[in-house]
Design an enzyme around this catalytic site. Structure first.
Site, PDB file in Angstrom:
ATOM      1  N   SER A 103      -0.056 -15.488  -7.632  1.00 43.95           N
ATOM      2  CA  SER A 103      -0.886 -14.498  -8.331  1.00 43.95           C
ATOM      3  C   SER A 103      -0.052 -13.401  -8.967  1.00 43.95           C
ATOM      4  CB  SER A 103      -1.833 -13.874  -7.304  1.00 43.95           C
ATOM      5  OG  SER A 103      -2.383 -12.675  -7.801  1.00 43.95           O
ATOM      6  N   GLU A 105      -0.834 -10.516  -8.780  1.00 45.16           N
ATOM      7  CA  GLU A 105      -0.859  -9.405  -7.823  1.00 45.16           C
ATOM      8  C   GLU A 105       0.469  -9.291  -7.068  1.00 45.16           C
ATOM      9  OE1 GLU A 105      -3.454  -6.904  -6.817  1.00 45.16           O
ATOM     10  OE2 GLU A 105      -3.605  -7.398  -8.919  1.00 45.16           O
ATOM     11  N   TYR A 127      -3.285  -8.457   0.409  1.00 47.84           N
ATOM     12  CA  TYR A 127      -3.472  -9.710  -0.334  1.00 47.84           C
ATOM     13  C   TYR A 127      -2.202 -10.069  -1.117  1.00 47.84           C
ATOM     14  CZ  TYR A 127      -4.844 -12.802  -4.136  1.00 47.84           C
ATOM     15  OH  TYR A 127      -4.886 -13.833  -5.034  1.00 47.84           O
TER      16      TYR A 127
HETATM   17  P1  GDR Z   1      -7.890  -8.194  -9.210  1.00 51.91           P
HETATM   18  O1  GDR Z   1      -9.399  -8.412  -9.732  1.00 51.91           O
HETATM   19  O2  GDR Z   1      -7.830  -7.228  -8.086  1.00 51.91           O
HETATM   20  O3  GDR Z   1      -7.039  -7.925 -10.408  1.00 51.91           O
HETATM   21  O4  GDR Z   1      -7.526  -9.625  -8.591  1.00 51.91           O
HETATM   22  P2  GDR Z   1     -10.680  -7.452  -9.688  1.00 51.91           P
HETATM   23  O5  GDR Z   1     -11.563  -7.955 -10.761  1.00 51.91           O
HETATM   24  O6  GDR Z   1     -11.239  -7.320  -8.311  1.00 51.91           O
HETATM   25  O7  GDR Z   1     -10.086  -6.000 -10.089  1.00 51.91           O
HETATM   26  C1  GDR Z   1      -9.518  -5.755 -11.359  1.00 51.91           C
HETATM   27  C2  GDR Z   1      -9.403  -4.250 -11.597  1.00 51.91           C
HETATM   28  O8  GDR Z   1     -10.698  -3.688 -11.758  1.00 51.91           O
HETATM   29  C3  GDR Z   1     -10.756  -2.468 -11.046  1.00 51.91           C
HETATM   30  N1  GDR Z   1     -12.148  -2.134 -10.726  1.00 51.91           N
HETATM   31  C4  GDR Z   1     -12.969  -2.859  -9.938  1.00 51.91           C
HETATM   32  N2  GDR Z   1     -12.772  -4.037  -9.292  1.00 51.91           N
HETATM   33  C5  GDR Z   1     -13.797  -4.541  -8.561  1.00 51.91           C
HETATM   34  N3  GDR Z   1     -13.633  -5.720  -7.938  1.00 51.91           N
HETATM   35  N4  GDR Z   1     -15.015  -3.895  -8.470  1.00 51.91           N
HETATM   36  C6  GDR Z   1     -15.252  -2.696  -9.089  1.00 51.91           C
HETATM   37  O9  GDR Z   1     -16.336  -2.126  -8.986  1.00 51.91           O
HETATM   38  C7  GDR Z   1     -14.181  -2.158  -9.876  1.00 51.91           C
HETATM   39  N5  GDR Z   1     -14.050  -1.038 -10.640  1.00 51.91           N
HETATM   40  C8  GDR Z   1     -12.834  -1.031 -11.149  1.00 51.91           C
HETATM   41  C9  GDR Z   1      -9.893  -2.715  -9.820  1.00 51.91           C
HETATM   42  O10 GDR Z   1      -9.506  -1.479  -9.209  1.00 51.91           O
HETATM   43  C10 GDR Z   1      -8.727  -3.486 -10.448  1.00 51.91           C
HETATM   44  O11 GDR Z   1      -7.788  -2.591 -10.977  1.00 51.91           O
HETATM   45  C11 GDR Z   1      -7.999 -10.840  -9.144  1.00 51.91           C
HETATM   46  C12 GDR Z   1      -8.358 -11.772  -7.956  1.00 51.91           C
HETATM   47  O12 GDR Z   1      -8.981 -12.932  -8.460  1.00 51.91           O
HETATM   48  C13 GDR Z   1      -7.120 -12.163  -7.199  1.00 51.91           C
HETATM   49  O13 GDR Z   1      -7.466 -13.117  -6.196  1.00 51.91           O
HETATM   50  C14 GDR Z   1      -6.120 -12.794  -8.167  1.00 51.91           C
HETATM   51  O14 GDR Z   1      -4.931 -13.125  -7.487  1.00 51.91           O
HETATM   52  C15 GDR Z   1      -5.816 -11.813  -9.303  1.00 51.91           C
HETATM   53  O15 GDR Z   1      -7.018 -11.445  -9.962  1.00 51.91           O
HETATM   54  C16 GDR Z   1      -4.883 -12.436 -10.341  1.00 51.91           C
END
Ligand code: GDR
Length: 302
Positions: A103, A105, A127
């Site tokens: 990933s 990440e 993670y």
């Molecule tokens: P990520 O995906 O952490 O990059 O990992 P996610 O969509 O959860 O977050 C992306 C960004 O959005 C911001 N964010 C929020 N995120 C979520 N989930 N919910 C919210 O309400 C929200 N508001 C803002 C987060 O802070 C972050 O910066 C995904 C997963 O699929 C992993 O398993 C994978 O490895 C990576 O993508 C590549």
């Protein structure tokens, strides 16, 4: 894999209620075998029974926020789970080709921009740390035992099948519901972080291409473009002609103890060696996801 005429097997954990919703179109065409990344014996048995040619490990505790609540369990699934599969391969099917879902990440607080296969890792969550372990154990089994084990370092890849808690799907699902007057606002966390957003079906092609080569090699897969959560939200609301600013509220509950601020892939090695390139940009992606959620929400009464 089915369109390429593979016999497809899936490993699943038994639950008391069925959760096959996302595979309902193909569940009759594949064979499901019970197994669990925490249970070595079930993995060894599954691989012994199936004798697979290719193994794709896409299983993990994959939601970054949960990894702070359950760091040990995340390590068991996302890190040690990879070793358990590799041990099973080593013992009963060493000729199988193995794909590990690494990933972006792992780059976390990125040490270089854009990130390529040689960029050092600096994970920012339990993670991310677990994925670094999964990555290196894959490299080690390749180098120690000559197993065809590769790792695809995939940047965010999204589709209408994304779980509702992830940012893109949460946004697109809310856009559809707001448009249909089933919901009024959308609560999000950090809107400023930037991600390299791509369309999942294209990324699966890259996984497959990696296993068709004669030489095992790890690749970075992404679009090479980066956009903030805010930009993605703007694009998603624009699909239905709404202004995102009127609907989004910031809720501290969704902020993370440590954030990954800025990720962008350098996928040039995948382009050069696999002939792979993304086709869908983030605006088109938002459109695909919003339209799918609109259709689902029109059909459902809730
Ligand atoms: P990520 O995906 O952490 O990059 O990992 P996610 O969509 O959860 O977050 C992306 C960004 O959005 C911001 N964010 C929020 N995120 C979520 N989930 N919910 C919210 O309400 C929200 N508001 C803002 C987060 O802070 C972050 O910066 C995904 C997963 O699929 C992993 O398993 C994978 O490895 C990576 O993508 C590549």
């Amino acid at each position: 894999m089915l369109t390429k005429n593979y016999d497809v097997y899936g490993v699943n954990r038994r639950t008391s209620t069925s959760n096959y919703d996302r595979i309902k179109d193909i569940v009759d065409k594949i064979t499901l075998v019970q197994g669990d990344l925490l249970d070595q014996h079930s993995l060894t048995s599954a691989i012994h029974e199936i004798q697979p040619d290719e193994i794709y490990n896409l299983a993990a505790q994959s939601f970054v926020p949960t990894s702070w609540n359950q760091p040990v369990l995340t390590g068991e699934f996302t890190a040690l789970g990879v070793t358990r599969i590799l041990e099973a391969i080593r013992l009963v099917r060493p000729e199988a080709k193995f794909y590990q879902a690494s990933s972006s990440e792992m780059f976390g607080k990125a040490q270089k921009t854009p990130q390529d296969e040689k960029t050092p890792f600096y994970p920012r969550s339990p993670y991310g740390v677990a994925k670094v372990y999964g990555h290196w154990i894959t490299v080690n089994y390749r180098e120690s035992y000559n197993i065809f084990a590769v790792s695809g370092i995939l940047f965010n890849h999204e589709s209408p099948r994304r779980g509702l808690e992830f940012s893109t799907r949460k946004i697109c699902h809310a856009v559809a519901r707001i448009k249909l007057k089933k919901q009024k606002t959308l609560k999000l966390g950090n809107l400023k972080s930037k991600r390299d957003w791509g369309y999942a079906p294209e990324y699966v092609e890259a996984m497959w291409l990696m296993l068709q080569r004669s030489k095992p090699q790890d690749f970075v897969i992404g679009t090479g473009e980066t956009h903030s959560v805010e930009e993605f939200a703007e694009a998603a609301f624009a699909v239905v002609g709404l202004d995102w600013r009127k609907y989004i509220e910031i809720d501290k509950k969704f902020l993370r103890p440590a954030e990954v601020d800025y990720l962008v892939a350098d996928p040039s090695e995948a382009r050069r060696i696999l002939g792979w390139k993304h086709r869908t940009d983030y605006r088109k992606l938002a459109e695909i996801m919003v339209l799918a959620d609109l259709e689902r929400e029109r059909e459902s009464r809730g």
